[in-house]
Design an enzyme around this catalytic site. Structure first.
Site, PDB file in Angstrom:
ATOM      1  CE  LYS A   1     -18.608  49.810 156.361  1.00  0.00           C
ATOM      2  NZ  LYS A   1     -17.261  50.215 156.044  1.00  0.00           N
TER       3      LYS A   1
ATOM      4  CE  LYS B   1     -21.019  51.240 149.839  1.00  0.00           C
ATOM      5  NZ  LYS B   1     -19.660  51.637 149.615  1.00  0.00           N
TER       6      LYS B   1
ATOM      7  CE  LYS C   1     -12.366  50.443 149.925  1.00  0.00           C
ATOM      8  NZ  LYS C   1     -12.996  50.548 151.238  1.00  0.00           N
TER       9      LYS C   1
HETATM   10  N1  AQP Z   1     -20.242  51.186 144.962  1.00  0.00           N
HETATM   11  C1  AQP Z   1     -19.710  52.390 144.975  1.00  0.00           C
HETATM   12  N2  AQP Z   1     -20.042  53.268 144.021  1.00  0.00           N
HETATM   13  C2  AQP Z   1     -19.503  54.497 144.022  1.00  0.00           C
HETATM   14  N3  AQP Z   1     -18.625  54.940 144.945  1.00  0.00           N
HETATM   15  C3  AQP Z   1     -18.272  54.103 145.911  1.00  0.00           C
HETATM   16  N4  AQP Z   1     -17.446  54.225 146.963  1.00  0.00           N
HETATM   17  C4  AQP Z   1     -17.441  53.072 147.641  1.00  0.00           C
HETATM   18  N5  AQP Z   1     -18.253  52.175 147.057  1.00  0.00           N
HETATM   19  C5  AQP Z   1     -18.786  52.784 145.981  1.00  0.00           C
HETATM   20  C6  AQP Z   1     -16.682  55.426 147.268  1.00  0.00           C
HETATM   21  O1  AQP Z   1     -15.335  55.015 147.398  1.00  0.00           O
HETATM   22  C7  AQP Z   1     -14.750  55.657 148.525  1.00  0.00           C
HETATM   23  C8  AQP Z   1     -14.318  54.574 149.506  1.00  0.00           C
HETATM   24  O2  AQP Z   1     -14.647  54.880 150.791  1.00  0.00           O
HETATM   25  P1  AQP Z   1     -14.324  53.965 152.039  1.00  0.00           P
HETATM   26  O3  AQP Z   1     -13.102  53.193 151.811  1.00  0.00           O
HETATM   27  O4  AQP Z   1     -14.344  54.859 153.231  1.00  0.00           O
HETATM   28  O5  AQP Z   1     -15.448  52.935 152.200  1.00  0.00           O
HETATM   29  P2  AQP Z   1     -16.874  52.661 151.724  1.00  0.00           P
HETATM   30  O6  AQP Z   1     -17.586  53.889 151.297  1.00  0.00           O
HETATM   31  O7  AQP Z   1     -17.543  51.847 152.779  1.00  0.00           O
HETATM   32  O8  AQP Z   1     -16.530  51.796 150.439  1.00  0.00           O
HETATM   33  P3  AQP Z   1     -16.592  50.255 150.245  1.00  0.00           P
HETATM   34  O9  AQP Z   1     -15.919  49.950 148.952  1.00  0.00           O
HETATM   35  O10 AQP Z   1     -18.001  49.784 150.400  1.00  0.00           O
HETATM   36  O11 AQP Z   1     -15.691  49.725 151.415  1.00  0.00           O
HETATM   37  P4  AQP Z   1     -15.962  48.631 152.515  1.00  0.00           P
HETATM   38  O12 AQP Z   1     -16.249  47.377 151.744  1.00  0.00           O
HETATM   39  O13 AQP Z   1     -14.696  48.567 153.266  1.00  0.00           O
HETATM   40  O14 AQP Z   1     -17.120  49.083 153.332  1.00  0.00           O
HETATM   41  C9  AQP Z   1     -15.794  56.620 149.073  1.00  0.00           C
HETATM   42  O15 AQP Z   1     -15.630  57.895 148.492  1.00  0.00           O
HETATM   43  C10 AQP Z   1     -17.086  55.984 148.616  1.00  0.00           C
HETATM   44  O16 AQP Z   1     -18.139  56.906 148.527  1.00  0.00           O
END
Ligand code: AQP
Length: 335
Positions: free
Chosen positions: A116, A198, A201
């Site tokens: 990040k 990956k 969102k």
């Molecule tokens: N690509 C993915 N495949 C499977 N699981 C995923 N998760 C996120 N991306 C994938 C799971 O969704 C939850 C969201 O966790 P978070 O909001 O704390 O953020 P993150 O893991 O950083 O997810 P994002 O979507 O990638 O968010 P941003 O873009 O804000 O950084 C967790 O349980 C994660 O494992």
């Protein structure tokens, strides 16, 4: 609402973008399955989202939208507690205590901080660095037994376990040491345009993700444009991340095994497979979106869900925090 006979389960998602199919398959789907057998708390972690600059009006709107999407995806507020993190001040209060037990070296090792920091090079704030302590606080505050997360959050969960063990041995038994629950498949859905990374969102390129609220036309278009490779076989293959990701998606959405998907498309072209995958995802999302549209119109209902969630969480959070304050040597304020 708290059922003391069931193990406690906690998980959360940051309202940092469009809730996507990766979040559904890696987290929400599992939550829905586990909510029957667990006393579950599902958070919308708005305080975590602030580690990346947010537009306040959008953040406000997104928090409510996430609550409606959780319910539309199958979280039942009669069975589970849905909470917005900032509604429960004990998250931040416990974080402070835990931060005095966390070593800089532990935070320096976190790969998500490194990733990040690269992505947000102009805003490497202290919150981004200490984020795993807030996550530990989210979990330990509710004495969670089980934390369902995607594989990318495993390192953070290990810190939560270490902090629980450290607090318990420094003071005395206070926290449950949480267990991770990482789904065997679907743990990592990849980006549609850049399948080596990956699906996220908050990705600026919306073609990289399928949002839960994407219309059928958009879903089909995004799948059609998804990067594959020069091969032609619809098959899982480590050296072909694009098609492998799509096969995995098809398998998880339809509940068919990977082998079944591969044999169904043996001898068929990528374009046929992609058309079907687009249709399958759009059909899967249709009832979720219908339910979302009904729920999100009913602001009173959403507010009642949140009020009930906050009351339950506040009660539980206060119980843990007063125990913690006592153990570390704080005195109760005079009344
Ligand atoms: N690509 C993915 N495949 C499977 N699981 C995923 N998760 C996120 N991306 C994938 C799971 O969704 C939850 C969201 O966790 P978070 O909001 O704390 O953020 P993150 O893991 O950083 O997810 P994002 O979507 O990638 O968010 P941003 O873009 O804000 O950084 C967790 O349980 C994660 O494992």
């Amino acid at each position: 609402m708290a059922d003391t006979h069931k193990p406690i389960l906690l998980s959360g998602i940051q309202p940092s973008g469009h809730l996507c199919i990766g979040n559904y398959l890696g987290a929400l789907k599992n939550w829905v399955n586990l909510q029957e057998s667990h006393d579950s708390i599902f958070l919308v972690v708005d305080m975590h989202a602030l580690t990346v600059r947010q537009n306040p009006a959008e953040l406000r709107q997104r928090c409510l939208s996430y609550v409606a999407q959780y319910i539309a995806c199958g979280i039942d507020p009669e069975k589970s507690t849905i909470v917005i993190q900032s509604h429960v001040p004990q998250h931040a209060e416990l974080m402070w205590i835990l931060s005095t037990l966390t070593y800089m070296g532990e935070l320096n090792r976190m790969t998500q901080f490194k990733d990040k920091s690269k992505k947000h090079a102009a805003n490497i704030n202290a919150g981004l660095f200490t984020y795993p302590i807030l996550m530990a606080s989210d979990i330990l505050l509710y004495q969670a037994d089980l934390v369902p997360v995607g594989a990318d959050q495993k390192q953070h969960l290990e810190l939560a376990r270490d902090l629980a063990i450290r607090f318990n041995s420094t003071y005395s038994d206070t926290f449950v040491v949480p267990e991770p629950c990482i789904p065997k498949t679907g743990a990592r859905i990849m980006s549609l345009q850049e399948p080596e990374k990956k699906m996220s969102k908050s990705d600026d390129n919306l073609n990289n993700l399928i949002a839960i609220l994407d219309s059928a036309d958009i879903v089909k278009r995004k799948i059609k444009r998804a990067v594959t490779d020069s091969g032609s076989e619809v098959k899982m293959d480590k050296s072909r991340p694009g098609i492998s990701n799509l096969v995995q998606l098809y398998s998880l959405i339809t509940d068919l095994s990977v082998k079944e998907v591969e044999s169904q498309y043996s001898g068929k072209m990528y374009s046929d497979f992609k058309t079907d995958l687009g249709n399958v995802i759009a059909e899967f999302l249709e009832p979720i979106q219908k339910k979302y549209n009904e729920i999100s119109k009913d602001k009173d209902y959403l507010e009642s869900v949140l009020a009930k969630g906050a009351e339950n969480a506040f009660y539980r959070g206060r119980k843990t925090l007063s125990k913690v304050y006592r153990k570390v040597g704080f005195i109760q304020p005079a009344r």
